[in-house]
Motif scaffolding. Structure first.
Motif, PDB file in Angstrom:
ATOM      1  N   MET A  67       0.856  -1.187   0.000  1.00  0.00           N
ATOM      2  CA  MET A  67       0.000   0.000   0.000  1.00  0.00           C
ATOM      3  C   MET A  67       0.892   1.237   0.000  1.00  0.00           C
ATOM      4  O   MET A  67       2.006   1.203   0.515  1.00  0.00           O
ATOM      5  CB  MET A  67      -0.848   0.033   1.267  1.00  0.00           C
ATOM      6  N   PRO A  68       0.392   2.350  -0.515  1.00  0.00           N
ATOM      7  CA  PRO A  68       1.142   3.600  -0.388  1.00  0.00           C
ATOM      8  C   PRO A  68       1.160   4.027   1.082  1.00  0.00           C
ATOM      9  O   PRO A  68       0.337   3.585   1.878  1.00  0.00           O
ATOM     10  CB  PRO A  68       0.331   4.581  -1.244  1.00  0.00           C
ATOM     11  N   ASP A  69       2.100   4.894   1.427  1.00  0.00           N
ATOM     12  CA  ASP A  69       2.173   5.401   2.797  1.00  0.00           C
ATOM     13  C   ASP A  69       0.982   6.280   3.140  1.00  0.00           C
ATOM     14  O   ASP A  69       0.566   6.366   4.288  1.00  0.00           O
ATOM     15  CB  ASP A  69       3.459   6.205   3.016  1.00  0.00           C
ATOM     16  N   LYS A  70       0.438   6.967   2.144  1.00  0.00           N
ATOM     17  CA  LYS A  70      -0.695   7.872   2.299  1.00  0.00           C
ATOM     18  C   LYS A  70      -1.454   7.913   0.983  1.00  0.00           C
ATOM     19  O   LYS A  70      -0.919   7.517  -0.052  1.00  0.00           O
ATOM     20  CB  LYS A  70      -0.222   9.295   2.612  1.00  0.00           C
ATOM     21  N   ALA A  71      -2.678   8.436   1.046  1.00  0.00           N
ATOM     22  CA  ALA A  71      -3.453   8.596  -0.185  1.00  0.00           C
ATOM     23  C   ALA A  71      -4.328   9.838  -0.076  1.00  0.00           C
ATOM     24  O   ALA A  71      -4.758  10.212   1.010  1.00  0.00           O
ATOM     25  CB  ALA A  71      -4.312   7.367  -0.450  1.00  0.00           C
ATOM     26  N   ILE A  72      -4.557  10.448  -1.223  1.00  0.00           N
ATOM     27  CA  ILE A  72      -5.462  11.592  -1.299  1.00  0.00           C
ATOM     28  C   ILE A  72      -6.619  11.230  -2.225  1.00  0.00           C
ATOM     29  O   ILE A  72      -6.450  10.504  -3.201  1.00  0.00           O
ATOM     30  CB  ILE A  72      -4.737  12.872  -1.783  1.00  0.00           C
ATOM     31  N   LEU A  73      -7.788  11.732  -1.881  1.00  0.00           N
ATOM     32  CA  LEU A  73      -8.988  11.508  -2.676  1.00  0.00           C
ATOM     33  C   LEU A  73      -9.634  12.859  -2.952  1.00  0.00           C
ATOM     34  O   LEU A  73      -9.899  13.621  -2.018  1.00  0.00           O
ATOM     35  CB  LEU A  73      -9.971  10.601  -1.932  1.00  0.00           C
ATOM     36  N   LEU A  74      -9.872  13.155  -4.193  1.00  0.00           N
ATOM     37  CA  LEU A  74     -10.459  14.427  -4.589  1.00  0.00           C
ATOM     38  C   LEU A  74     -11.897  14.191  -5.030  1.00  0.00           C
ATOM     39  O   LEU A  74     -12.139  13.543  -6.051  1.00  0.00           O
ATOM     40  CB  LEU A  74      -9.654  15.068  -5.722  1.00  0.00           C
ATOM     41  N   SER A  75     -12.836  14.690  -4.247  1.00  0.00           N
ATOM     42  CA  SER A  75     -14.263  14.543  -4.548  1.00  0.00           C
ATOM     43  C   SER A  75     -14.597  13.112  -4.960  1.00  0.00           C
ATOM     44  O   SER A  75     -15.178  12.876  -6.014  1.00  0.00           O
ATOM     45  CB  SER A  75     -14.677  15.515  -5.659  1.00  0.00           C
ATOM     46  N   PRO A  76     -14.242  12.132  -4.137  1.00  0.00           N
ATOM     47  CA  PRO A  76     -14.383  10.745  -4.578  1.00  0.00           C
ATOM     48  C   PRO A  76     -15.836  10.289  -4.702  1.00  0.00           C
ATOM     49  O   PRO A  76     -16.698  10.687  -3.918  1.00  0.00           O
ATOM     50  CB  PRO A  76     -13.675   9.968  -3.472  1.00  0.00           C
ATOM     51  N   TRP A  77     -16.056   9.440  -5.699  1.00  0.00           N
ATOM     52  CA  TRP A  77     -17.347   8.781  -5.879  1.00  0.00           C
ATOM     53  C   TRP A  77     -17.183   7.391  -5.307  1.00  0.00           C
ATOM     54  O   TRP A  77     -16.490   6.543  -5.877  1.00  0.00           O
ATOM     55  CB  TRP A  77     -17.697   8.743  -7.358  1.00  0.00           C
ATOM     56  N   LEU A  78     -17.801   7.142  -4.168  1.00  0.00           N
ATOM     57  CA  LEU A  78     -17.551   5.932  -3.392  1.00  0.00           C
ATOM     58  C   LEU A  78     -18.763   5.035  -3.248  1.00  0.00           C
ATOM     59  O   LEU A  78     -18.694   3.995  -2.600  1.00  0.00           O
ATOM     60  CB  LEU A  78     -17.049   6.330  -1.994  1.00  0.00           C
ATOM     61  N   ASP A  79     -19.894   5.433  -3.841  1.00  0.00           N
ATOM     62  CA  ASP A  79     -21.143   4.681  -3.713  1.00  0.00           C
ATOM     63  C   ASP A  79     -21.891   4.721  -5.033  1.00  0.00           C
ATOM     64  O   ASP A  79     -22.662   5.647  -5.287  1.00  0.00           O
ATOM     65  CB  ASP A  79     -21.982   5.262  -2.576  1.00  0.00           C
ATOM     66  N   LEU A  80     -21.667   3.716  -5.862  1.00  0.00           N
ATOM     67  CA  LEU A  80     -22.334   3.675  -7.153  1.00  0.00           C
ATOM     68  C   LEU A  80     -23.801   3.288  -7.055  1.00  0.00           C
ATOM     69  O   LEU A  80     -24.532   3.342  -8.041  1.00  0.00           O
ATOM     70  CB  LEU A  80     -21.594   2.744  -8.124  1.00  0.00           C
ATOM     71  N   SER A  81     -24.262   2.933  -5.845  1.00  0.00           N
ATOM     72  CA  SER A  81     -25.696   2.697  -5.663  1.00  0.00           C
ATOM     73  C   SER A  81     -26.445   4.017  -5.452  1.00  0.00           C
ATOM     74  O   SER A  81     -27.673   4.038  -5.409  1.00  0.00           O
ATOM     75  CB  SER A  81     -25.958   1.745  -4.491  1.00  0.00           C
ATOM     76  N   LEU A  82     -25.699   5.102  -5.330  1.00  0.00           N
ATOM     77  CA  LEU A  82     -26.248   6.457  -5.288  1.00  0.00           C
ATOM     78  C   LEU A  82     -27.240   6.651  -4.131  1.00  0.00           C
ATOM     79  O   LEU A  82     -28.355   7.125  -4.315  1.00  0.00           O
ATOM     80  CB  LEU A  82     -26.905   6.818  -6.628  1.00  0.00           C
ATOM     81  N   VAL A 120     -13.921  18.479  -8.131  1.00  0.00           N
ATOM     82  CA  VAL A 120     -12.486  18.404  -8.436  1.00  0.00           C
ATOM     83  C   VAL A 120     -11.950  19.773  -8.891  1.00  0.00           C
ATOM     84  O   VAL A 120     -11.276  19.908  -9.894  1.00  0.00           O
ATOM     85  CB  VAL A 120     -12.163  17.284  -9.454  1.00  0.00           C
ATOM     86  N   PHE A 121     -12.231  20.777  -8.080  1.00  0.00           N
ATOM     87  CA  PHE A 121     -11.824  22.154  -8.374  1.00  0.00           C
ATOM     88  C   PHE A 121     -10.311  22.327  -8.371  1.00  0.00           C
ATOM     89  O   PHE A 121      -9.796  23.330  -8.862  1.00  0.00           O
ATOM     90  CB  PHE A 121     -12.452  23.117  -7.359  1.00  0.00           C
ATOM     91  N   GLN A 122      -9.578  21.369  -7.838  1.00  0.00           N
ATOM     92  CA  GLN A 122      -8.124  21.480  -7.767  1.00  0.00           C
ATOM     93  C   GLN A 122      -7.503  21.619  -9.157  1.00  0.00           C
ATOM     94  O   GLN A 122      -6.403  22.139  -9.283  1.00  0.00           O
ATOM     95  CB  GLN A 122      -7.533  20.257  -7.042  1.00  0.00           C
ATOM     96  N   VAL A 123      -8.213  21.188 -10.180  1.00  0.00           N
ATOM     97  CA  VAL A 123      -7.697  21.355 -11.542  1.00  0.00           C
ATOM     98  C   VAL A 123      -7.597  22.823 -11.933  1.00  0.00           C
ATOM     99  O   VAL A 123      -6.935  23.147 -12.917  1.00  0.00           O
ATOM    100  CB  VAL A 123      -8.533  20.585 -12.603  1.00  0.00           C
ATOM    101  N   PHE A 124      -8.222  23.689 -11.156  1.00  0.00           N
ATOM    102  CA  PHE A 124      -8.170  25.120 -11.442  1.00  0.00           C
ATOM    103  C   PHE A 124      -7.048  25.824 -10.685  1.00  0.00           C
ATOM    104  O   PHE A 124      -7.016  27.065 -10.632  1.00  0.00           O
ATOM    105  CB  PHE A 124      -9.518  25.782 -11.140  1.00  0.00           C
ATOM    106  N   ALA A 125      -6.127  25.062 -10.121  1.00  0.00           N
ATOM    107  CA  ALA A 125      -4.949  25.682  -9.493  1.00  0.00           C
ATOM    108  C   ALA A 125      -4.267  26.546 -10.540  1.00  0.00           C
ATOM    109  O   ALA A 125      -4.162  26.169 -11.714  1.00  0.00           O
ATOM    110  CB  ALA A 125      -4.004  24.612  -8.965  1.00  0.00           C
ATOM    111  N   GLY A 126      -3.823  27.709 -10.132  1.00  0.00           N
ATOM    112  CA  GLY A 126      -3.240  28.663 -11.066  1.00  0.00           C
ATOM    113  C   GLY A 126      -4.272  29.628 -11.612  1.00  0.00           C
ATOM    114  O   GLY A 126      -3.920  30.642 -12.214  1.00  0.00           O
ATOM    115  N   ARG A 127      -5.555  29.312 -11.401  1.00  0.00           N
ATOM    116  CA  ARG A 127      -6.630  30.180 -11.878  1.00  0.00           C
ATOM    117  C   ARG A 127      -7.520  30.703 -10.761  1.00  0.00           C
ATOM    118  O   ARG A 127      -8.103  31.768 -10.895  1.00  0.00           O
ATOM    119  CB  ARG A 127      -7.496  29.440 -12.901  1.00  0.00           C
ATOM    120  N   ILE A 128      -7.655  29.909  -9.687  1.00  0.00           N
ATOM    121  CA  ILE A 128      -8.440  30.368  -8.537  1.00  0.00           C
ATOM    122  C   ILE A 128      -7.629  30.119  -7.263  1.00  0.00           C
ATOM    123  O   ILE A 128      -6.884  29.137  -7.172  1.00  0.00           O
ATOM    124  CB  ILE A 128      -9.822  29.673  -8.444  1.00  0.00           C
TER     125      ILE A 128
END
Length: 144
Positions: free
Chosen positions: A12-27, A117-125
């Motif tokens: 396993m990795p030492d740590k993990a990050i999750l950005l706006s994860p979709w964790l329940d496909l049963s909604l 997943v707003f992190q993709v806007f780094a450099g803009r916001i």
């Protein structure tokens, strides 16, 4: 991915990050209803369609599709980012509850009024920049 690594007995990795994860496909998350008018990127119908494409006839509560229903013991420390206005917010909140109940370490940062997943806007916001800095600091620190 983390559950699959664990199931296969792989490192396993030492740590993990999750950005706006979709964790329940049963909604079943409540934010699918409470944030229906505030999410600027996702709709319940789009999520249902994507879940159908991914699952086919498989069980939407299968842990490798919907980790919220899996054994979360033994995961590395997690940092989760989600937006207060997105449909998937409750997935992140329920993950915190489940991981902590199973003895894991998890931190959730809820960002106000950001898109999915707003992190993709780094450099803009500024929030994107701040989020990336927080993610980097989490990954740079020693084990939790």
């Amino acid at each position: 991915l983390l559950l699959n690594l664990k199931n296969l007995g792989l490192p396993m990795p030492d740590k993990a990050i999750l950005l706006s994860p979709w964790l329940d496909l049963s909604l079943t998350g409540d934010s699918l209803a409470t944030n229906i008018t505030t999410d600027v990127m996702l709709t319940p119908k789009a999520l249902q369609t994507c879940a159908g494409f991914y699952l086919g006839q498989r069980d939407p509560e299968a842990p490798l599709a919907s980790p919220l229903f899996g054994d979360l013991k033994g995961l590395p420390p997690l940092l989760v980012h989600a937006s207060s206005t997105e449909l998937l917010l409750s997935d992140s909140k329920r993950l915190v509850t489940a991981v902590e109940a199973q003895g894991g370490v998890i931190e959730l940062t809820i960002w106000a009024k950001m898109p999915h997943v707003f992190q993709v806007f780094a450099g803009r916001i500024p929030e994107g920049n701040e989020a990336i800095q927080q993610l980097g600091a989490f990954l740079d620190t020693g084990p939790h």
